[in-house]
Design an enzyme around this catalytic site. Sequence first.
Site, PDB file in Angstrom:
ATOM      1  N   GLU A 262      25.269 -35.568   7.345  1.00  0.00           N
ATOM      2  CA  GLU A 262      24.392 -35.383   8.500  1.00  0.00           C
ATOM      3  C   GLU A 262      22.953 -35.337   8.046  1.00  0.00           C
ATOM      4  O   GLU A 262      22.627 -34.716   7.025  1.00  0.00           O
ATOM      5  CB  GLU A 262      24.654 -34.047   9.229  1.00  0.00           C
ATOM      6  CG  GLU A 262      25.839 -33.989  10.133  1.00  0.00           C
ATOM      7  CD  GLU A 262      25.932 -32.648  10.861  1.00  0.00           C
ATOM      8  OE1 GLU A 262      26.982 -32.423  11.469  1.00  0.00           O
ATOM      9  OE2 GLU A 262      24.971 -31.846  10.809  1.00  0.00           O
ATOM     10  N   GLU A 311      23.329 -33.930  23.499  1.00  0.00           N
ATOM     11  CA  GLU A 311      24.481 -33.159  23.957  1.00  0.00           C
ATOM     12  C   GLU A 311      24.001 -31.885  24.646  1.00  0.00           C
ATOM     13  O   GLU A 311      23.639 -30.914  23.988  1.00  0.00           O
ATOM     14  CB  GLU A 311      25.402 -32.822  22.783  1.00  0.00           C
ATOM     15  CG  GLU A 311      25.945 -34.053  22.066  1.00  0.00           C
ATOM     16  CD  GLU A 311      26.701 -33.690  20.802  1.00  0.00           C
ATOM     17  OE1 GLU A 311      27.842 -33.192  20.922  1.00  0.00           O
ATOM     18  OE2 GLU A 311      26.141 -33.888  19.699  1.00  0.00           O
ATOM     19  N   LYS A 314      25.401 -28.197  23.839  1.00  0.00           N
ATOM     20  CA  LYS A 314      25.259 -27.550  22.537  1.00  0.00           C
ATOM     21  C   LYS A 314      24.660 -26.161  22.718  1.00  0.00           C
ATOM     22  O   LYS A 314      23.779 -25.938  23.552  1.00  0.00           O
ATOM     23  CB  LYS A 314      24.356 -28.374  21.626  1.00  0.00           C
ATOM     24  CG  LYS A 314      24.954 -29.697  21.177  1.00  0.00           C
ATOM     25  CD  LYS A 314      25.920 -29.544  20.042  1.00  0.00           C
ATOM     26  CE  LYS A 314      25.227 -29.155  18.766  1.00  0.00           C
ATOM     27  NZ  LYS A 314      26.155 -29.133  17.610  1.00  0.00           N
ATOM     28  N   GLU A 320      18.821 -28.181  19.644  1.00  0.00           N
ATOM     29  CA  GLU A 320      20.190 -28.564  19.307  1.00  0.00           C
ATOM     30  C   GLU A 320      20.754 -29.599  20.283  1.00  0.00           C
ATOM     31  O   GLU A 320      21.676 -30.341  19.949  1.00  0.00           O
ATOM     32  CB  GLU A 320      21.099 -27.336  19.286  1.00  0.00           C
ATOM     33  CG  GLU A 320      20.713 -26.278  18.277  1.00  0.00           C
ATOM     34  CD  GLU A 320      21.016 -26.687  16.854  1.00  0.00           C
ATOM     35  OE1 GLU A 320      21.916 -27.511  16.641  1.00  0.00           O
ATOM     36  OE2 GLU A 320      20.330 -26.190  15.944  1.00  0.00           O
TER      37      GLU A 320
END
Length: 338
Positions: A262, A311, A314, A320
Amino acid sequence: MADHRADSYMFAVALAIGVLAAIPAVQSIGVGYGVNGDALPSASEVVQLYKSNGITNMRVYNPDDNTLQALSGSNIGLILDTDNMVLANLAATADSADSWVKTNVQLHQGLNIKYIAVGNEVPGQGGNPSDILPAMKNMQAALSKAGVSDIKVSTVVNSAVTVGFPPSHGIFDASSASHMPPIAQYLATTGAPLLANLYPYFAYKGDTTNIRLDYALFTSPSTVVTDDNGNQYQNMFDALVDTMYFALDNAGATSVPIVVSESGWPSAGDGTVATPGNAQTYNQNLINHVGKGTPKKPGAIETYIFAMFNENQKIGDETEKHFGLFNSDKSPAYKINF
């Protein structure tokens, strides 16, 4: 992806004290596929979006039948995570690993699984570090029992498992010293890489006084920030990767490669730092850079950007929710030329 803030900040301070164009190696670039959002595309649409953009590798955090069926025959290279919630079971019994392999590997033909990630940032994201190595061994045995020889078993760490500056002083920190060297040495025997989540964004946010934004964004290519016995560091990503490599060396695992499982930059949720422009700059420069390698390890670094989609479910800070390259309707969050 984890909430890396607390873990990355301490490393960032140490690191700082010493201080998408054409892909050069397309086979080394992937994107993580998270599903913590409303109205995300179906798995089959997601696979087509990867293929239409020339994205050849994917990290799957929660393998399920729909995702794995959609990936069948796609030839997309995969990292499959096991989920930290099952780590203790995988460590406790061979049967648990056998069952996991049957469900997620044997029952799904036509997959190009490269790595199984046994545990993600343990214990920060849950799980017991003492379970990682026995779970990896049980998983490796289960694959062998199933006649599968081309999938590597590893685990995912982040920069918080290391300390030391400059990078050549990198070692596994005190809280990791009991479990990381044996894991690293086991990886050396199997030929598997160590999977590492490395985020210059979180390091920069941890110490904006001492760490320059251009150093985090790859936009200071003519400036040597740290000269480490002839290894010249012009960006934070290289320093993070090489610190991990030196920690592996010091653990007696010099042969173990690193796959960056990541890395990324948020496009919103954090004032003037998490912006579409900075996210585009970081991810574009990351793609352009990883084909070259680091001062310690020249050569392509297999790297996975986090993440495919924004997203909105999250948890944690607002940032985030904004690491995606795409929105839930498949429109780009910002322009990336794959």
